[in-house]
Design an enzyme around this catalytic site. Structure first.
Site, mmCIF file in Angstrom:
data_model
loop_
_atom_site.group_PDB
_atom_site.id
_atom_site.type_symbol
_atom_site.label_atom_id
_atom_site.label_comp_id
_atom_site.label_asym_id
_atom_site.label_seq_id
_atom_site.Cartn_x
_atom_site.Cartn_y
_atom_site.Cartn_z
ATOM 1 N N TYR A 366 0.818 -1.225 0.000
ATOM 2 C CA TYR A 366 0.000 0.000 0.000
ATOM 3 C C TYR A 366 0.846 1.267 0.000
ATOM 4 C CZ TYR A 366 -0.291 -0.035 5.290
ATOM 5 O OH TYR A 366 -0.055 -0.034 6.638
ATOM 6 N N GLU A 367 0.199 2.345 -0.364
ATOM 7 C CA GLU A 367 0.881 3.633 -0.594
ATOM 8 C C GLU A 367 1.934 3.531 -1.702
ATOM 9 O OE1 GLU A 367 -1.057 6.143 0.277
ATOM 10 O OE2 GLU A 367 0.801 7.246 0.531
#
Ligand SMILES: Cc1cc2nc3c(=O)[nH]c(=O)nc-3n(C[C@H](O)[C@H](O)[C@H](O)COP(=O)(O)OP(=O)(O)OC[C@H]3O[C@@H](n4cnc5c(N)ncnc54)[C@H](O)[C@@H]3O)c2cc1C
Length: 565
Positions: A366-367
């Site tokens: 994620y990110e």
């Protein structure tokens, strides 16, 4: 501004809270039940209790206005407790980001004050079933609702996937396509046509709530369009990537250290073949020391980037990407090694390293995934390589050589070798147009991260030696140990850039058989091989520090090792 004393107190309260409310047995049980402890998340966000979110809300809206550096340290501490709970708090932080960077003053006052004063939870709704790494292909739409020729609101239609806090947030920032392009909207829980799915059954961070969202003709007033201007959504998201990725980098760091801090004491008690595992070099150097070194390289990069963001150098997206890439990959590798370090025990649910390993896995996804980080890093620095006609990394190498002249024991000479080799590899790739192979482009991203971090770590070592490290910086290692860590990492970086560089330049047809000897000279392979001298001695020293058995070697003796390497 948060003082060192206040920050220390916040970190301590957080640590004490974790010990009291989330001890291992509770974490293991919640993980097995796949349950998000909502009461705990609310307690942590309650301004009258822990009020962690106050740290990232500017003072004018009732927060504490913490710096990037402060937030990194809090994120690391949260990750040491539990990455799922940390993700839940981070979701509010992420969800409020488009507001912090792009909202009108009235919107900021309204929403940021609510986070500060009421502890409302936010969720950040960007990802969709068909738009993950490539957010530009999002399908959710926001159609204008007109009255008397004026836009009075929007009807949002679409779905969002893998949204942290998706099932428990009070407010959601949702990215949707307006007629003028992607834009962020604030949508309230319970809005008509707005629903969430049941929580995902995940591999890790099972204490965080992750859910899909569905929006069917969900109406929001025009003042819910963040910033009041359509089409700013992707710019607003990108404006904080450097910052938000540093926070996920801190998650990798915290989780990785949390695993190693279990493996290290375990190995002092576990007797095999007549002595503790901690006394076996084949164990410590492979499983513990090498991971400590990579984590601390990540830390050096996080701290330097945080300081630069706080000094107003801009969003530093590429540096944020390097920090995230190195720290989350290091965190993963440290947790994986910690399972190995505990043997069969490590493989069971009862010992936390197994949970940490599943948890930390998300940080490379994620990110922005690690591959997207490699691409971001590579593309940005490639432009610098072209703009400077191949001199960018030679120049950086020269700076490292200057540092070496002032601080001969922090590995800056070897970092310089890595940076010179990087410049040569990139030039070879340019001449052979090898970045047309995506694999080469991404590998260059990896080599850049290692080479740049080796110089950063050397700078950190020098600052530490001069007593000029940021007063809030993590000071687990003293100057002597940090210098040894820096030398170990610089050797690894130089080997990686030169050997992998040679391998892939040849592999992509950029260096033919007869050109290989000259390329080896250009890479300065011999010097890079010579620089490996002293590696085991440095690793022995770091192991001694980690296990509290430092027979402190005099600083001159360490300098000697460095000079001969
Ligand atoms: C637990 C969890 C929580 C999350 N929380 C949130 C949240 O709160 N809000 C939110 O908006 N999103 C959230 N996400 C989504 C997350 O950000 C995405 O999963 C991530 O960005 C990757 O997108 P994807 O899953 O669609 O994978 P894809 O983009 O399909 O990628 C799959 C693989 O392909 C690689 N890849 C993709 N593009 C390329 C390319 N061009 N070249 C080479 N390789 C490529 C990737 O690196 C990856 O290895 C969460 C996800 C999870 C699992």
């Amino acid at each position: 501004m948060i003082t060192k004393k206040t920050l220390k107190l916040s970190l301590k309260s957080l640590r004490d809270f974790g010990k009291k409310r989330l001890p291992d047995e509770v974490l293991i049980e919640l993980d097995e039940r796949d349950e998000c402890p909502e009461d705990i998340v609310h307690y942590m966000c309650n301004p009258d209790q822990l009020g962690i979110q106050l740290l990232f809300i500017p003072e004018e809206y009732g927060g504490l206005g913490g710096s990037t550096f402060d937030v990194y340290l809090i994120c690391e501490e949260m990750a040491r407790i539990d990455l799922g709970v940390a993700t839940s708090l981070f979701a509010t932080f992420l969800g409020s980001d488009p507001i912090t960077v792009g909202a009108t003053p009235e919107q900021k006052k309204l929403w940021l004050s609510r986070i500060a004063n009421e502890g409302v939870l936010f969720a950040y709704g960007a990802t969709e079933p068909e738009a993950g790494s490539d957010l530009g292909s999002l399908k959710t739409t926001a159609d204008r609702v007109m009255q008397d020729g004026k836009v009075v609101g929007y009807k949002i239609n679409g779905s969002k996937q893998w949204i942290s806090n998706g099932g428990i947030a009070d407010l959601y920032t949702v990215l949707a396509n307006t007629p003028s392009g992607p834009s962020w909207f604030v949508v309230e829980k319970g809005a008509k046509g707005f629903t969430h799915d049941k929580p995902e059954n995940k591999h890790g961070i099972r204490l965080s709530n992750t859910a899909a969202l569905s929006l069917v003709d969900t109406y929001v007033d025009a003042d819910r369009l963040i910033g009041g201007v359509e089409g700013q959504g992707l710019l607003q998201a990108q404006a904080v990537f450097g910052y938000t990725r540093l926070m996920v980098a801190a998650f990798g760091l915290g989780a990785g250290w949390s695993a190693l801090d279990r493996a290290i004491p375990y190995s002092t008690k576990r007797i095999q073949a007549g002595s503790p595992l901690s006394e076996k070099q084949g164990y410590t150097h492979k499983l513990i020391v090498s991971n400590v070194v990579r984590l601390e390289a990540g830390r050096a990069f996080i701290e330097e980037t945080a300081e630069r963001i706080d000094a107003g150098e801009g969003s530093l997206n590429t540096e944020g990407a390097i920090a995230k890439y190195l720290s989350t990959e290091a965190g993963n590798s440290a947790a994986e090694a910690s399972i190995q370090a505990l043997g069969g025990y490590g493989y069971t649910h009862e010992y936390m390293v197994e949970k940490i390993k599943r948890d930390v896995r998300i940080t490379t996804i994620y990110e922005g995934t690690s591959e997207i980080m490699e691409m971001t890093i590579s593309r940005d620095r490639w432009q610098l390589h072209l703009k400077t006609r191949g001199q960018h990394y030679h120049e950086r190498a020269k700076q490292a050589e200057l540092l070496h002249a002032a601080h001969p024991n922090v590995g800056a000479d070897v970092a310089a070798l890595a940076l010179h080799a990087l410049a040569e590899v990139m030039e070879k790739a340019r001449a052979g147009r090898l970045t047309r192979y995506q694999h080469i482009l991404l590998r260059i991203g990896e080599w850049i991260a290692y080479a740049e971090a080796s110089a950063t770590l050397a700078r950190r070592g020098a600052l530490m030696a001069e007593g000029r490290l940021n007063e809030k910086a993590n000071d687990r290692f003293d100057a002597t140990a940090l210098a040894a860590i820096s030398r170990i990492f610089a050797r690894e970086a130089a080997m990686k850039v030169a050997h992998d560089g040679l391998r892939w330049m040849a592999g992509a047809g950029g260096v033919n058989d007869s050109e290989i000897p000259a390329f080896e000279v250009a890479l300065n392979l011999q010097a890079i091989h010579r620089a490996q001298n002293g590696l085991i001695a440095d690793m022995d020293y770091v192991a001694d520090v980690l296990y509290g058995r430092v027979q402190k070697r005099p600083a001159e003796q360490l300098t000697e090792v460095a000079l001969h390497s």
